[in-house]
Design a protein around this motif. Structure first.
Motif, PDB file in Angstrom:
ATOM      1  N   PRO A  23       0.825  -1.214   0.000  1.00 54.25           N
ATOM      2  CA  PRO A  23       0.000   0.000   0.000  1.00 54.25           C
ATOM      3  C   PRO A  23       0.860   1.266   0.000  1.00 54.25           C
ATOM      4  O   PRO A  23       1.909   1.310   0.656  1.00 54.25           O
ATOM      5  CB  PRO A  23      -0.786  -0.106   1.320  1.00 54.25           C
ATOM      6  N   VAL A  24       0.410   2.264  -0.751  1.00 53.97           N
ATOM      7  CA  VAL A  24       1.153   3.520  -0.863  1.00 53.97           C
ATOM      8  C   VAL A  24       0.285   4.677  -0.377  1.00 53.97           C
ATOM      9  O   VAL A  24      -0.869   4.809  -0.785  1.00 53.97           O
ATOM     10  CB  VAL A  24       1.539   3.798  -2.340  1.00 53.97           C
ATOM     11  N   THR A  25       0.850   5.491   0.501  1.00 52.17           N
ATOM     12  CA  THR A  25       0.164   6.692   0.976  1.00 52.17           C
ATOM     13  C   THR A  25       0.908   7.897   0.410  1.00 52.17           C
ATOM     14  O   THR A  25       2.134   7.954   0.500  1.00 52.17           O
ATOM     15  CB  THR A  25       0.208   6.750   2.517  1.00 52.17           C
ATOM     16  N   VAL A 110       4.571   2.096   1.615  1.00 57.26           N
ATOM     17  CA  VAL A 110       5.381   3.181   1.074  1.00 57.26           C
ATOM     18  C   VAL A 110       4.663   4.494   1.368  1.00 57.26           C
ATOM     19  O   VAL A 110       3.435   4.580   1.246  1.00 57.26           O
ATOM     20  CB  VAL A 110       5.546   3.039  -0.465  1.00 57.26           C
ATOM     21  N   ILE A 111       5.433   5.483   1.782  1.00 56.14           N
ATOM     22  CA  ILE A 111       4.861   6.832   1.943  1.00 56.14           C
ATOM     23  C   ILE A 111       5.627   7.737   0.986  1.00 56.14           C
ATOM     24  O   ILE A 111       6.856   7.759   0.990  1.00 56.14           O
ATOM     25  CB  ILE A 111       5.031   7.350   3.386  1.00 56.14           C
ATOM     26  N   ILE A 112       4.888   8.440   0.125  1.00 55.76           N
ATOM     27  CA  ILE A 112       5.544   9.380  -0.790  1.00 55.76           C
ATOM     28  C   ILE A 112       5.237  10.781  -0.283  1.00 55.76           C
ATOM     29  O   ILE A 112       4.070  11.167  -0.170  1.00 55.76           O
ATOM     30  CB  ILE A 112       4.995   9.232  -2.225  1.00 55.76           C
ATOM     31  N   GLU A 113       6.286  11.515   0.061  1.00 59.22           N
ATOM     32  CA  GLU A 113       6.068  12.894   0.491  1.00 59.22           C
ATOM     33  C   GLU A 113       6.407  13.792  -0.682  1.00 59.22           C
ATOM     34  O   GLU A 113       7.538  13.816  -1.158  1.00 59.22           O
ATOM     35  CB  GLU A 113       6.959  13.235   1.696  1.00 59.22           C
ATOM     36  N   ASP A 140      -3.146   3.717  -1.687  1.00 62.16           N
ATOM     37  CA  ASP A 140      -4.072   3.598  -0.558  1.00 62.16           C
ATOM     38  C   ASP A 140      -4.853   4.893  -0.352  1.00 62.16           C
ATOM     39  O   ASP A 140      -6.066   4.874  -0.223  1.00 62.16           O
ATOM     40  CB  ASP A 140      -3.296   3.250   0.710  1.00 62.16           C
ATOM     41  N   SER A 141      -4.145   6.021  -0.322  1.00 61.13           N
ATOM     42  CA  SER A 141      -4.868   7.286  -0.160  1.00 61.13           C
ATOM     43  C   SER A 141      -3.935   8.463  -0.380  1.00 61.13           C
ATOM     44  O   SER A 141      -2.718   8.334  -0.332  1.00 61.13           O
ATOM     45  CB  SER A 141      -5.456   7.403   1.248  1.00 61.13           C
ATOM     46  N   VAL A 142      -4.559   9.611  -0.625  1.00 63.73           N
ATOM     47  CA  VAL A 142      -3.831  10.875  -0.718  1.00 63.73           C
ATOM     48  C   VAL A 142      -4.240  11.696   0.500  1.00 63.73           C
ATOM     49  O   VAL A 142      -5.423  11.979   0.689  1.00 63.73           O
ATOM     50  CB  VAL A 142      -4.201  11.647  -2.003  1.00 63.73           C
ATOM     51  N   ILE A 143      -3.269  12.035   1.328  1.00 65.32           N
ATOM     52  CA  ILE A 143      -3.537  12.813   2.546  1.00 65.32           C
ATOM     53  C   ILE A 143      -2.958  14.200   2.328  1.00 65.32           C
ATOM     54  O   ILE A 143      -1.775  14.335   1.999  1.00 65.32           O
ATOM     55  CB  ILE A 143      -2.826  12.172   3.772  1.00 65.32           C
ATOM     56  N   THR A 144      -3.771  15.214   2.494  1.00 63.90           N
ATOM     57  CA  THR A 144      -3.284  16.588   2.322  1.00 63.90           C
ATOM     58  C   THR A 144      -3.309  17.305   3.665  1.00 63.90           C
ATOM     59  O   THR A 144      -4.341  17.315   4.349  1.00 63.90           O
ATOM     60  CB  THR A 144      -4.157  17.343   1.294  1.00 63.90           C
ATOM     61  N   LYS A 217      -3.829   5.117  12.490  1.00 63.90           N
ATOM     62  CA  LYS A 217      -4.970   4.277  12.049  1.00 63.90           C
ATOM     63  C   LYS A 217      -5.884   5.049  11.112  1.00 63.90           C
ATOM     64  O   LYS A 217      -6.540   4.478  10.261  1.00 63.90           O
ATOM     65  CB  LYS A 217      -5.778   3.778  13.252  1.00 63.90           C
ATOM     66  N   GLU A 218      -5.932   6.365  11.308  1.00 62.98           N
ATOM     67  CA  GLU A 218      -6.809   7.189  10.456  1.00 62.98           C
ATOM     68  C   GLU A 218      -6.185   7.460   9.091  1.00 62.98           C
ATOM     69  O   GLU A 218      -6.835   8.004   8.207  1.00 62.98           O
ATOM     70  CB  GLU A 218      -7.057   8.541  11.137  1.00 62.98           C
ATOM     71  N   LEU A 219      -4.907   7.138   8.949  1.00 60.10           N
ATOM     72  CA  LEU A 219      -4.191   7.550   7.745  1.00 60.10           C
ATOM     73  C   LEU A 219      -3.715   6.384   6.896  1.00 60.10           C
ATOM     74  O   LEU A 219      -3.500   6.527   5.710  1.00 60.10           O
ATOM     75  CB  LEU A 219      -2.955   8.375   8.134  1.00 60.10           C
ATOM     76  N   LEU A 220      -3.515   5.225   7.534  1.00 62.66           N
ATOM     77  CA  LEU A 220      -2.895   4.103   6.826  1.00 62.66           C
ATOM     78  C   LEU A 220      -3.941   3.029   6.543  1.00 62.66           C
ATOM     79  O   LEU A 220      -4.864   2.823   7.330  1.00 62.66           O
ATOM     80  CB  LEU A 220      -1.765   3.517   7.679  1.00 62.66           C
ATOM     81  N   ASN A 221      -3.782   2.365   5.422  1.00 64.28           N
ATOM     82  CA  ASN A 221      -4.706   1.285   5.044  1.00 64.28           C
ATOM     83  C   ASN A 221      -6.166   1.699   5.062  1.00 64.28           C
ATOM     84  O   ASN A 221      -7.017   0.984   5.564  1.00 64.28           O
ATOM     85  CB  ASN A 221      -4.517   0.065   5.968  1.00 64.28           C
ATOM     86  N   ILE A 222      -6.460   2.890   4.535  1.00 62.78           N
ATOM     87  CA  ILE A 222      -7.873   3.295   4.501  1.00 62.78           C
ATOM     88  C   ILE A 222      -8.511   2.981   3.145  1.00 62.78           C
ATOM     89  O   ILE A 222      -9.688   3.186   2.951  1.00 62.78           O
ATOM     90  CB  ILE A 222      -8.091   4.781   4.904  1.00 62.78           C
TER      91      ILE A 222
END
Length: 407
Positions: A23-25, A110-113, A140-144, A217-222
């Motif tokens: 999973p990629v965030t 993976v986290i891409i910043e 997995d998701s795009v967090i802004t 938990k709110e950010l990963l694997n959503i």
């Protein structure tokens, strides 16, 4: 035979590995919004038990961080805390992800910043476009992350012709927005910010926080990009009575329409819309009622990439009560036109023209022709042009943009 057993075992291991995509965030947000603080929190958090590969994505312009890295290094992979690894990509993200995958046994995600100035679209599209990447990873998701003190100024910033407002794009692409530094502004201001963010991205949840304190938990694997997640959004968010404007800036159009859709027409129209307008569409999603189908049709897309299918969720109401919901986010969106086109996909018995009527068909310009057939292969009309070849063209739906009465 020993070799067969070994072979089977290695096949089984290969299969097991194939089954689990990494999973990629994607973390986006302006410099100073709290992205790096958030990243460090995730890496230092002992509760999730995951190891990450972090990619610092320096898109295009060389950022300040690069001055510290040796000029010759294309990509530096360094171990950071908790056995996580970190690398800076200056070249091609796809290549970096493929190289990283060789070390796949070392991490769970993976986290891409992205840099503060990056437009998230190319990063997001990487996971849908490249076949190899699709097999290795799942977005997995795009967090802004947005800064409560600065965000309204950023969103309102006027950019020169042809230049995107990156913070607007970052909000449009978000699956979750972290409204950070809420201690620096008052409640009235926070409410105003939330209203502005919802105008751009009506379906995304907004989480208020201070010092980027949010449970991993709110950010990963959503699994925000799974089609079934489209069903989670609350249609009450949709403000259909927004003042209508043809906006050359970024806006969102949302719509709830009662009725059942002709599936062929809808897919023909969406194909044409994406072909002609895909570059202006950032994100779109919807839940549709298809004539004659008991289950909900769910779709979502990013730019030119459309993904939709009939879900296993059944409608629990009679066909006549069903509603369609859709949201388009993008620039230069003609709100009324999008709604009219969508309404034209609703099944009715009436079409404006009948076989034999003389019309004009839009083939890039309006050309004289006459109606040859109705409801042909899911299109509202098949039209024969009045040229030497008697070319036949389709009008996917019954609106003036595609077919009109002769002047």
């Amino acid at each position: 035979s020993f070799s067969m057993t070994a072979k089977r075992k290695s096949q089984r291991n290969a299969k097991r590995k194939m089954a689990t995509k990494i999973p990629v965030t994607v973390l986006t947000g302006f410099l100073g919004s709290g992205k790096t603080t958030l990243l460090n929190r995730i890496l230092n958090d002992a509760t999730h038990g995951m190891k990450f590969a972090v990619i610092e994505n320096e898109f295009g312009e060389i950022g300040v961080d690069d001055k510290i890295l040796p000029e010759t290094v294309d990509e530096e992979i360094i171990e950071v805390m908790n056995g996580c690894i970190c690398c800076t990509v200056r070249g091609d993200l796809v290549e970096a992800l493929k190289r990283l995958h060789k070390r796949v046994d070392k991490f769970d995600g993976v986290i891409i910043e992205t840099t503060g100035l990056a437009d998230p679209a190319p990063v997001v599209q990487t996971f849908f476009v490249d076949e190899t990447i699709k097999e290795m990873y799942t977005l997995d998701s795009v967090i802004t992350v947005v800064d409560a003190k600065e965000i309204l100024l950023r969103l309102a910033e006027e950019k020169p012709e042809g230049v995107e407002n990156e913070s607007v794009e970052q909000v449009c692409f978000a699956d979750k927005i972290l409204l950070n530094k809420t201690d620096l502004v008052d409640e009235a201001r926070l409410t105003k910010i939330e209203a502005e963010l919802k105008k751009l991205n009506p379906t995304t949840p907004i989480v208020r926080c201070q010092h980027a304190k949010v449970s991993p938990k709110e950010l990963l694997n959503i699994q925000a990009f799974e089609l079934k997640r489209v069903l989670d959004f609350d249609p009450e968010f949709l403000d259909e009575d927004q003042e209508h404007q043809h906006d050359d800036r970024v806006s969102s159009v949302s719509c709830r329409i009662k009725g059942n859709v002709n599936q062929m027409m809808l897919s023909r129209w969406i194909d044409r819309l994406i072909q002609e307008d895909g570059a202006n569409l950032y994100r779109y999603k919807g839940i549709l009622a298809i004539k004659g189908v008991d289950e909900k049709f769910i779709f979502q897309g990013v730019g030119m990439l459309f993904n939709g299918n009939i879900s296993d969720q059944k409608w629990k109401i009679p066909e006549s009560d069903r509603e369609n919901i859709f949201v388009f986010i993008g620039k230069n969106l003609d709100h009324e036109w999008l709604k009219d086109c969508f309404k034209a996909c609703i099944v009715t018995d009436k079409l404006r023209f009948k076989v034999g009527d003389k019309v004009q068909a839009n083939t890039g310009e309006f050309v004289d022709g006459k109606i040859k057939a109705l409801w042909d292969d899911g299109n509202a009309y098949r039209i024969e042009l009045q040229d030497d070849e008697k070319t036949n063209v389709y009008a996917p739906i019954d609106v003036d943009t595609y077919v009109r009465a002769r002047k």
